[in-house]
Design an enzyme around this catalytic site. Structure first.
Site, PDB file in Angstrom:
ATOM      1  N   HIS A 156       3.316-102.067 -58.396  1.00  0.00           N
ATOM      2  CA  HIS A 156       3.098-101.009 -59.397  1.00  0.00           C
ATOM      3  C   HIS A 156       3.053 -99.621 -58.769  1.00  0.00           C
ATOM      4  CE1 HIS A 156       2.160-103.557 -63.011  1.00  0.00           C
ATOM      5  NE2 HIS A 156       2.092-104.450 -62.045  1.00  0.00           N
ATOM      6  N   ASP A 364       3.237 -91.182 -57.635  1.00  0.00           N
ATOM      7  CA  ASP A 364       2.809 -92.197 -58.610  1.00  0.00           C
ATOM      8  C   ASP A 364       3.930 -93.210 -58.779  1.00  0.00           C
ATOM      9  OD1 ASP A 364       1.089 -93.331 -60.514  1.00  0.00           O
ATOM     10  OD2 ASP A 364       0.706 -91.396 -61.483  1.00  0.00           O
TER      11      ASP A 364
END
Ligand code: ADQ
Length: 470
Positions: A156, A364
């Site tokens: 992720h 991110d």
């Protein structure tokens, strides 16, 4: 279709506040839709003597297998190696990375313990889908105890290039563990490229093209699967929330001013201090914006036991105090900084009311808040997304105002541009972004990964003759 066994660090039982809060809970629910699957993970409980067997609960055809951690495992595996070593490393923050051999050992031990528990739950045709940086060695540990099912892994977070990964002692073990999976999924092509670089440069493996690789005596495949959201569901939630009590109270408190909104976990990867500095720059360079907007930053505390998170908290509190002290009027403060979390519906309503969604992580994996902000907008009068180039979402949301989050002046300029942007331009940008979000949803992400894993050759067929790497 084969039964799906999902493994993630945190297990979220349906009906709990965290499962409803979004992100992981929704993604896993989507993957297990259709029923019959198993979700295995840490219960969130820290106990003196963790049991050898998981606690099983079945709801709507899905089995939830909860594993407890001991306090030593929690400290060394979870807070230590996962969140004080791998999290900063994978976000390119070597200055914040800590390394301890006992934590690295505990990380492997917990993965080994999880593997034993999972093996006891498996049937021969099950597909196993492992999630995130906490559990990288899990596939290899499952193979060591004879599991021959197809096993996929999805990261992720971002994946760092070889020059960054080499700062991790024994990094080759991590690369080898990843190469054990039949399918290795990343959020973006950048992640795939960085991983392939590590395979070839650090592990002497071969990039066979098209995501195929050969290393450590076996073949496997790496690919990008950008995670999405429930686009239509979130849009509908936001439309409903437009008239909710919370949205009305927010509206009244704004007194007709524009809203700049940030919604994050309080994490140093999210670039929150730089946002505060950008507000300072905007107010100092363009005084005409004073008292014309309010910036609401929602950032509940996370990982408070890790030292770096505590110092970030202090830094942000100081900055907010200084900037508010400098510019506030008796009836206006520029920054509202709130440390609690809100329901999904309330957040959806706040996003819809915002003129600017400020999503500027320094790094991110994806950033679902950026996607939720876009999905929540009123199609006739949408807000503007100011988005970091270093969020995975920037690869898809090209019509956002893309910024380098380290450049506070660029950020301030983008805020000004967003505040002044005419409606036609906002509508055109929003339509383009929404079209992407309607195509790439959490459903397409999950079904795409599972189909790709099902399509990989059976693990037994993947041994490379001779067993040598490359
Ligand atoms: P996170 O770092 O947690 O996730 P993100 O994707 O932004 O980051 O958020 C996940 C979810 O949490 C979103 O649904 C969001 O609405 C919710 N959330 C965030 N802040 C909140 C707040 N203040 N209050 C309530 N809810 C909040 C990791 C990776 C990301 C990746 C996701 C999914 O770091 O890069 O996008 O996993 O793969």
């Amino acid at each position: 279709m084969a039964r799906l066994v999902i493994v993630s660090n945190r297990l979220l039982l349906p009906g709990t506040a965290q499962a409803r809060a979004g992100g992981l809970g929704i993604a896993m629910r989507e993957a297990l839709r259709g029923g019959g699957g198993i979700w295995v993970g840490w219960s969130g409980d820290v106990v003196t003597h963790p049991a050898d067997a998981p606690r099983l609960t079945t709801r709507a055809g899905v089995t939830y297998a909860a594993i407890d951690l001991s306090s030593k495992e929690h400290k060394l595996y979870y807070l230590g190696h996962a969140n004080a070593t791998l999290w900063p490393l994978f976000h390119f923050r070597l200055g914040l990375m800590e390394y301890r051999r006992d934590a690295a050992r505990a990380y492997l031990d917990v993965n080994r313990r999880f593997a034993k528990i999972i093996a006891s739950l498996l049937e021969p045709d099950d597909l196993i889908w492992v999630h995130d940086y906490h559990l990288i060695p899990l596939g290899q540990e499952l193979r060591k105890i004879g599991v021959t099912n197809r096993i996929g892994f999805f990261l992720h977070t971002p994946f760092p290039p070889a020059e960054v990964l080499i700062a991790l002692p024994r990094n080759e073990m991590l690369v080898e563990a990843l190469c054990t999976y039949d399918l290795i999924g990343f959020q973006t092509e950048d992640g795939v490229r960085a991983f392939m670089g590590c395979v070839t440069e650090l592990a002497g493996g071969l990039d066979l093209g098209g995501g195929e690789l050969s290393a450590f005596g076996r073949r496997s495949r790496a690919a990008a699967f950008p995670i999405g959201i429930e686009t239509e569901g979130f849009a509908a939630l936001a439309a409903q929330a437009a008239d909710s009590e919370d949205t009305r109270r927010l509206e009244e408190s704004l007194g007709g001013r524009a809203l700049i909104l940030g919604v994050d976990r309080l994490d140093y990867s999210k670039g929150i201090p730089q946002r505060f500095e950008a507000i300072d720059a905007l107010l100092s360079d363009w005084p005409e914006h004073r008292a014309q907007f309010s910036y609401l930053q929602i950032a509940p505390y996370s990982r408070g036991e890790v030292a770096q998170y505590r110092s970030l908290r202090r830094e942000i509190e100081q900055l907010a105090g200084q900037i508010n002290g400098r510019y506030a009027e008796f009836d206006w403060t520029p920054i509202r900084y709130v440390n609690r979390s809100f329901s999904r519906q309330t957040l959806a309503g706040f996003h819809r009311r915002a003129r600017i969604g400020l999503v500027t992580p320094l790094r991110d994996g994806m950033n679902l808040v950026a996607k939720e902000f876009v999905a929540a907008q009123n199609p006739d009068d949408p807000g503007v997304l100011v988005l970091s180039r270093f969020a995975g979402a920037a690869h898809e949301l090209r019509e956002a105002l893309l910024v380098n989050p380290y450049d506070v002046d660029e950020l301030a300029g983008a805020l000004r541009r967003g505040l002044l942007m005419p409606r036609e331009e906002r509508v055109a940008r929003w339509n383009a972004m929404m079209a992407v979000l309607r195509t790439n949803t959490v459903e397409t992400w999950s079904s795409g990964f599972v189909a790709a894993l099902e399509g990989t050759p059976p693990p037994q067929a993947l041994r490379v003759a001779g067993g040598a790497s490359g």
